[in-house]
Design a protein around this motif. Structure first.
Motif, mmCIF file in Angstrom:
data_model
loop_
_atom_site.group_PDB
_atom_site.id
_atom_site.type_symbol
_atom_site.label_atom_id
_atom_site.label_comp_id
_atom_site.label_asym_id
_atom_site.label_seq_id
_atom_site.Cartn_x
_atom_site.Cartn_y
_atom_site.Cartn_z
ATOM 1 N N ASN A 121 0.773 -1.247 -0.051
ATOM 2 C CA ASN A 121 -0.096 -0.140 -0.104
ATOM 3 C C ASN A 121 0.889 1.295 -0.057
ATOM 4 O O ASN A 121 0.375 2.368 -0.335
ATOM 5 C CB ASN A 121 -0.859 -0.036 1.256
ATOM 6 N N ASP A 122 1.985 1.072 0.215
ATOM 7 C CA ASP A 122 2.874 2.232 0.434
ATOM 8 C C ASP A 122 3.902 2.517 -0.738
ATOM 9 O O ASP A 122 4.602 3.531 -0.844
ATOM 10 C CB ASP A 122 3.698 2.156 1.876
ATOM 11 N N LYS A 129 10.551 0.645 5.404
ATOM 12 C CA LYS A 129 9.931 2.251 5.296
ATOM 13 C C LYS A 129 10.682 3.232 5.609
ATOM 14 O O LYS A 129 10.607 4.417 5.106
ATOM 15 C CB LYS A 129 8.595 1.865 6.343
ATOM 16 N N PRO A 180 9.132 8.618 -1.533
ATOM 17 C CA PRO A 180 8.167 7.584 -1.349
ATOM 18 C C PRO A 180 7.423 7.441 -2.533
ATOM 19 O O PRO A 180 7.021 8.060 -3.537
ATOM 20 C CB PRO A 180 7.355 8.351 -0.429
ATOM 21 N N LYS A 181 6.900 6.089 -2.756
ATOM 22 C CA LYS A 181 6.020 5.503 -4.048
ATOM 23 C C LYS A 181 6.779 5.195 -5.023
ATOM 24 O O LYS A 181 6.370 5.012 -5.948
ATOM 25 C CB LYS A 181 4.929 6.696 -4.219
#
Length: 269
Positions: free
Chosen positions: A126-127, A248, A257-258
């Motif tokens: 999801n991240d 993370k 991020p992503k």
């Protein structure tokens, strides 16, 4: 049990090692996941059925024997150890573009089976945008050999005596973690080394100052896999949470991020 029965029915129609690998990666990795989860929970639950562990173990080992026998048969028919459609462990650093992507995080985990990688993907999908691929290992699949092969040495020599396997590259020993790090630093101008605990204890502010690749080790890569069997499955299952935490944290320190530029190196037992 249903998956193993399905696997047994499908196995008779599989006559190619690449098809076997693809089929495993698509669905039958879940058999190993379920077995690991059962073993991990075994000490925390009370089985109401007598001898259920022995029954599950026998069923699971039968599945492994069938899978490994077919794979070994197909590999032995080949002229050399090569799977053309798969990534080779010995090409890892050779194909990792650290010059154009200097802010890259590499996590080294001894015994990171494919199903464990799929478990990590599930927990962080999801991240991040994730691309997971299996790799085939350097033979023999000994931890010392596998960890040395990940460095992509141009040449390497094997020796074996009563103490075990030794590996060198142009006379330079690659037999332990310290020697492999020294070798790696001759190939990459700057690289920061951490173990997972120290990395998680370091602040984001401190880590953001790092402008070069980072390599992290989960436990001691020369000893973790030596646990073997049930002990290993329980150990690595409990370490998944710390590995995920590191992934993370790496995204906050090293990459956008992503859009993850990360890599996880695995030694398949």
């Amino acid at each position: 049990m249903e998956l193993i029965c399905e696997f047994n029915n499908e196995l008779v129609n599989i006559d190619d090692e690449q098809v076997l690998i693809n089929t495993y990666c698509e669905k039958y990795f879940a058999i190993d996941q379920l077995y690991r989860q059962y073993i991990t929970d075994l000490n925390e639950i009370e089985d109401l059925l007598e001898n259920i562990y022995e029954w599950i173990e026998k069923f699971y080992i039968g599945y492994l024997d069938d899978l490994n026998s077919l794979f070994s048969q197909k590999v032995f028919e080949k002229e050399k150890w090569e799977l053309k459609e798969m990534f080779f462990q010995g090409d890892f650093f050779k194909k990792l573009d650290l010059k154009d992507n200097p802010k890259t995080g590499i996590i080294v985990v001894d015994g990171l089976r494919y199903e464990l990688g799929k478990d990590i993907v599930k927990r962080i999908s999801n991240d991040f945008n994730i691309d997971i691929k299996p790799m085939y290992t350097q033979i023999p699949t000994d931890t010392v050999v596998g960890m040395a092969a990940l460095l992509s040495p141009e040449t390497y020599e094997f020796n074996c005596d009563s103490k075990g396997i030794t590996i060198t590259s142009d006379g330079v020993s690659l037999n332990n973690k310290a020697q492999r790090i020294n070798y790696l630093k001759t190939k990459i101008d700057k690289i920061s080394e951490f173990n997972i605990t120290d990395f998680n204890d370091t602040t984001i502010k401190q880590l953001k100052k790092i402008k070069n690749p980072v390599i992290l080790f989960s436990g001691d890569p020369d000893k973790l896999g030596e646990a073997g069997g049930i002990d290993f499955l329980q150990l690595i299952s409990h370490r998944l949470s710390s590995i995920i935490k590191v992934v993370k944290k790496l995204s906050l320190c090293l990459v956008i991020p992503k859009k993850s530029h990360g890599a996880m190196m695995a030694q398949k037992l």
